[in-house]
Write an enzyme that holds these catalytic residues in place. Structure first.
Site, mmCIF file in Angstrom:
data_model
loop_
_atom_site.group_PDB
_atom_site.id
_atom_site.type_symbol
_atom_site.label_atom_id
_atom_site.label_comp_id
_atom_site.label_asym_id
_atom_site.label_seq_id
_atom_site.Cartn_x
_atom_site.Cartn_y
_atom_site.Cartn_z
ATOM 1 N N HIS A 272 11.028 5.659 19.955
ATOM 2 C CA HIS A 272 9.994 5.001 20.782
ATOM 3 C C HIS A 272 10.419 4.568 22.185
ATOM 4 O O HIS A 272 9.643 3.956 22.911
ATOM 5 C CB HIS A 272 9.390 3.798 20.057
ATOM 6 C CG HIS A 272 8.942 4.071 18.664
ATOM 7 N ND1 HIS A 272 8.493 5.296 18.255
ATOM 8 C CD2 HIS A 272 8.877 3.275 17.562
ATOM 9 C CE1 HIS A 272 8.177 5.255 16.973
ATOM 10 N NE2 HIS A 272 8.396 4.045 16.525
ATOM 11 N N CYS B 230 3.510 -2.826 16.045
ATOM 12 C CA CYS B 230 3.367 -2.442 14.639
ATOM 13 C C CYS B 230 2.637 -3.488 13.809
ATOM 14 O O CYS B 230 2.923 -4.681 13.883
ATOM 15 C CB CYS B 230 4.751 -2.194 14.048
ATOM 16 S SG CYS B 230 4.727 -1.868 12.282
ATOM 17 N N CYS C 124 -5.729 1.076 8.876
ATOM 18 C CA CYS C 124 -4.290 1.067 8.618
ATOM 19 C C CYS C 124 -3.616 1.570 9.877
ATOM 20 O O CYS C 124 -3.638 2.743 10.175
ATOM 21 C CB CYS C 124 -3.937 1.962 7.443
ATOM 22 S SG CYS C 124 -2.174 2.126 7.241
ATOM 23 N N ASN D 102 -1.543 4.490 17.847
ATOM 24 C CA ASN D 102 -2.711 4.209 17.024
ATOM 25 C C ASN D 102 -3.122 2.756 17.241
ATOM 26 O O ASN D 102 -2.295 1.868 17.008
ATOM 27 C CB ASN D 102 -2.273 4.380 15.574
ATOM 28 C CG ASN D 102 -3.296 5.082 14.749
ATOM 29 O OD1 ASN D 102 -4.382 5.382 15.212
ATOM 30 N ND2 ASN D 102 -2.944 5.338 13.520
ATOM 31 N N SER E 67 12.788 5.755 14.200
ATOM 32 C CA SER E 67 11.689 5.299 15.054
ATOM 33 C C SER E 67 12.298 4.979 16.413
ATOM 34 O O SER E 67 12.822 3.893 16.626
ATOM 35 C CB SER E 67 11.029 4.053 14.455
ATOM 36 O OG SER E 67 10.369 4.410 13.271
ATOM 37 N N GLU F 161 0.844 -1.182 0.000
ATOM 38 C CA GLU F 161 0.000 0.000 0.000
ATOM 39 C C GLU F 161 0.877 1.229 0.000
ATOM 40 O O GLU F 161 2.031 1.183 0.424
ATOM 41 C CB GLU F 161 -0.900 0.008 1.229
ATOM 42 C CG GLU F 161 -0.139 -0.039 2.518
ATOM 43 C CD GLU F 161 -1.064 -0.217 3.720
ATOM 44 O OE1 GLU F 161 -1.167 0.740 4.486
ATOM 45 O OE2 GLU F 161 -1.677 -1.290 3.855
ATOM 46 N N CYS G 107 8.560 -5.199 15.583
ATOM 47 C CA CYS G 107 8.277 -4.307 16.708
ATOM 48 C C CYS G 107 6.900 -4.672 17.261
ATOM 49 O O CYS G 107 5.975 -4.949 16.510
ATOM 50 C CB CYS G 107 8.314 -2.851 16.259
ATOM 51 S SG CYS G 107 9.897 -2.419 15.533
ATOM 52 N N SER H 276 12.733 6.457 6.931
ATOM 53 C CA SER H 276 12.532 6.164 8.354
ATOM 54 C C SER H 276 13.104 4.783 8.662
ATOM 55 O O SER H 276 12.911 3.841 7.899
ATOM 56 C CB SER H 276 11.033 6.195 8.674
ATOM 57 O OG SER H 276 10.824 5.905 10.037
ATOM 58 N N CYS I 27 3.542 8.342 0.966
ATOM 59 C CA CYS I 27 4.192 7.419 1.891
ATOM 60 C C CYS I 27 4.337 6.076 1.179
ATOM 61 O O CYS I 27 3.345 5.462 0.783
ATOM 62 C CB CYS I 27 3.336 7.302 3.142
ATOM 63 S SG CYS I 27 4.034 6.142 4.296
ATOM 64 N N GLY J 133 7.494 -2.146 5.847
ATOM 65 C CA GLY J 133 8.868 -2.611 5.694
ATOM 66 C C GLY J 133 9.915 -1.712 6.316
ATOM 67 O O GLY J 133 9.636 -0.587 6.736
ATOM 68 N N GLU J 134 11.125 -2.235 6.386
ATOM 69 C CA GLU J 134 12.266 -1.492 6.929
ATOM 70 C C GLU J 134 13.148 -1.094 5.734
ATOM 71 O O GLU J 134 13.874 -1.927 5.188
ATOM 72 C CB GLU J 134 13.020 -2.401 7.922
ATOM 73 C CG GLU J 134 14.350 -1.889 8.395
ATOM 74 C CD GLU J 134 14.344 -0.456 8.919
ATOM 75 O OE1 GLU J 134 13.646 -0.146 9.881
ATOM 76 O OE2 GLU J 134 15.071 0.368 8.331
ATOM 77 N N CYS K 89 7.583 -7.168 7.269
ATOM 78 C CA CYS K 89 8.787 -6.626 7.897
ATOM 79 C C CYS K 89 9.341 -7.660 8.862
ATOM 80 O O CYS K 89 8.595 -8.319 9.582
ATOM 81 C CB CYS K 89 8.469 -5.337 8.653
ATOM 82 S SG CYS K 89 9.939 -4.602 9.421
HETATM 83 N N1 SAH Z 1 10.517 0.296 9.442
HETATM 84 C C1 SAH Z 1 10.704 1.700 9.404
HETATM 85 C C2 SAH Z 1 9.791 2.341 8.400
HETATM 86 C C3 SAH Z 1 8.325 2.160 8.685
HETATM 87 S S1 SAH Z 1 7.761 3.678 9.264
HETATM 88 C C4 SAH Z 1 10.544 2.291 10.776
HETATM 89 O O1 SAH Z 1 10.122 1.590 11.665
HETATM 90 O O2 SAH Z 1 10.884 3.447 10.945
HETATM 91 C C5 SAH Z 1 6.390 3.227 10.111
HETATM 92 C C6 SAH Z 1 6.285 4.088 11.355
HETATM 93 O O3 SAH Z 1 5.037 3.791 11.969
HETATM 94 C C7 SAH Z 1 7.354 3.768 12.365
HETATM 95 O O4 SAH Z 1 7.838 4.950 12.985
HETATM 96 C C8 SAH Z 1 6.611 2.942 13.365
HETATM 97 O O5 SAH Z 1 7.238 2.969 14.586
HETATM 98 C C9 SAH Z 1 5.244 3.570 13.351
HETATM 99 N N2 SAH Z 1 4.162 2.743 13.883
HETATM 100 C C10 SAH Z 1 4.053 1.422 13.810
HETATM 101 N N3 SAH Z 1 2.924 1.017 14.430
HETATM 102 C C11 SAH Z 1 2.314 2.139 14.898
HETATM 103 C C12 SAH Z 1 1.118 2.381 15.623
HETATM 104 N N4 SAH Z 1 0.326 1.411 15.960
HETATM 105 N N5 SAH Z 1 0.800 3.660 15.956
HETATM 106 C C13 SAH Z 1 1.599 4.671 15.581
HETATM 107 N N6 SAH Z 1 2.729 4.498 14.886
HETATM 108 C C14 SAH Z 1 3.100 3.243 14.550
HETATM 109 FE FE1 SF4 Z 2 9.132 -3.029 10.842
HETATM 110 FE FE2 SF4 Z 2 9.206 -0.387 11.255
HETATM 111 FE FE3 SF4 Z 2 7.026 -1.816 11.918
HETATM 112 FE FE4 SF4 Z 2 9.267 -2.101 13.338
HETATM 113 S S1 SF4 Z 2 8.017 -0.235 13.134
HETATM 114 S S2 SF4 Z 2 7.963 -3.779 12.582
HETATM 115 S S3 SF4 Z 2 10.823 -1.884 11.761
HETATM 116 S S4 SF4 Z 2 7.822 -1.477 9.857
#
Ligand code: SAH
Ligand code: SF4
Length: 352
Positions: free
Chosen positions: A223, A126, A340, A297, A221, A91, A123, A198, A112, A166-167, A119
């Site tokens: 956190h 996520c 999403c 979220n 990221s 997406e 995490c 990111s 985006c 994805g990363e 991935c």
């Molecule tokens: N893998 C990379 C790129 C993906 S960016 C990364 O983690 O940075 C996706 C972003 O959405 C990341 O900053 C991630 O931490 C954040 N994210 C994931 N799940 C989320 C959620 N439930 N609420 C808010 N942000 C979230």
């Molecule tokens: Fe992958 Fe980024 Fe989600 Fe972590 S936050 S699982 S690295 S997409």
């Protein structure tokens, strides 16, 4: 199997033409048809001799991603679902900047983009990692999301964030190839300064990117400001703990002018302790980074919750009170984006 014309840069195309015993200036003509005129078949490249078109058609294709679904509406955020050649889906999300909030920047249209199917980094909060990792996207699949989003919307994308599924730094060669095409004047012609990658904190790749010649922006990221918190929610921290990550950010700052951004999702009872905010002040100051606070979220199937608005504000106040440039957005109706899990965060990041 034929090769995608969307995957070749000017040098590669010129080399391929030499193999076909064709003149090098044809490369420019072909790229113009592919990225500027955006034809969908080689047959339509009418300033090429028929013999060249035949030779090209025997070896190359212009297969695109298949647009299967759009969610959302034109004046808000739109999410596109694309089907890949192997039946997998990715997406991407098109985010207009709101004129009320952004004034002069109101013509900003951010896309985006996803970099992988699934991935591997798992995490705990996520949605993208929930089903594990399937595969890397190829460079033409990454750049193809931009091409298709522009085609569907009829709008020019002028800002890109690699914050989809994805990363991105785990797929660095394909990502950099896609970025070359996205930024090339013969390609999608979007300046590197309008691109943000990111990452969850892949230390060696952050350093590689710091050495890369293009002025791409970087968001981390984060956190969690301590190893204790990060270990609990981001398995990547076991490989590269906060100290290593900070060292990579210093390396970045020594080489790049682009300011770093630390993303910080606020999760109730997990990383929202005010002591963690105080430690985050130290990290952000040391990394000369700004901080984006994003209330968590809700993701279906996960038990995490966002803190109260009052608590989010208290966390934010500690950053502001200590001179850290930071944002916190607390608009209502966050569950509209529940389908999403990350939509809202993307919006936050995109609108920095
Ligand atoms: N893998 C990379 C790129 C993906 S960016 C990364 O983690 O940075 C996706 C972003 O959405 C990341 O900053 C991630 O931490 C954040 N994210 C994931 N799940 C989320 C959620 N439930 N609420 C808010 N942000 C979230
Ligand atoms: Fe992958 Fe980024 Fe989600 Fe972590 S936050 S699982 S690295 S997409």
């Amino acid at each position: 199997m034929s090769v995608s014309l969307y995957s070749l840069n000017e040098v590669e195309l010129t080399e391929q033409l030499a193999v076909l015993d064709e003149k090098s200036y044809r490369a420019r003509q072909i790229l113009d048809w592919v990225w500027n005129k955006r034809v969908e078949s080689i047959e339509e490249m009418t300033n090429l001799p028929a013999t060249l078109r035949e030779k090209l058609a025997a070896q190359y294709n212009l297969h695109r991603l298949q647009h299967t679904k759009t969610q959302g509406s034109e004046d808000t955020t739109r999410k596109f679902l694309f089907r890949l050649h192997d039946g997998r889906y990715v997406e991407c999300v098109l985010i207009p900047a709101s004129p009320a909030l952004y004034g002069a920047k109101a013509d900003r249209r951010t896309l985006c983009v996803s970099s992988q199917v699934g991935c591997a980094y798992g995490c705990k909060f996520c949605a993208s990692g929930l089903d594990g990792f399937t595969r890397n996207l190829t460079s033409d699949e990454i750049a193809g999301q931009v091409l298709l989003a522009e085609q569907i919307s009829g709008e020019k994308v002028n800002n890109i964030v690699f914050m989809g599924m994805g990363e991105p730094l785990a797929n660095l060669p394909n990502l950099l190839k896609a970025i070359e095409i996205i930024t090339a004047h013969w390609g999608l012609n979007i300046g590197a300064r309008h691109l943000t990658i990111s990452t969850s904190g892949l230390v060696p790749q952050i350093k590689k990117l710091a050495d890369h010649h293009q002025q791409i922006r970087l968001a981390i990221s984060f956190h969690g400001a301590s190893n204790e918190v990060r270990d609990r929610i981001m398995p990547v921290n076991q490989k590269w703990p906060v100290e290593d990550l900070m060292e990579a950010l210093h390396y970045w700052n020594a080489r790049k002018r682009q300011k770093l951004t630390l993303e910080y999702i606020l999760i109730k009872g997990v990383n929202d302790d005010l002591d963690e905010a105080r430690l985050l002040v130290k990290r952000a100051t040391a990394a000369r980074a700004k901080v984006n606070l994003i209330p968590y979220n809700t993701v279906e199937g996960l038990e995490w919750e966002r803190p109260s608005s009052e608590h989010c504000r208290a966390f934010h106040s500690i950053l502001k009170g200590n001179g850290v440039v930071s944002t916190l957005r607390l608009e209502k109706g966050h569950d509209i984006d529940a389908a999403c899990g990350q939509l809202r965060l993307k919006q936050e990041k995109a609108e920095q």
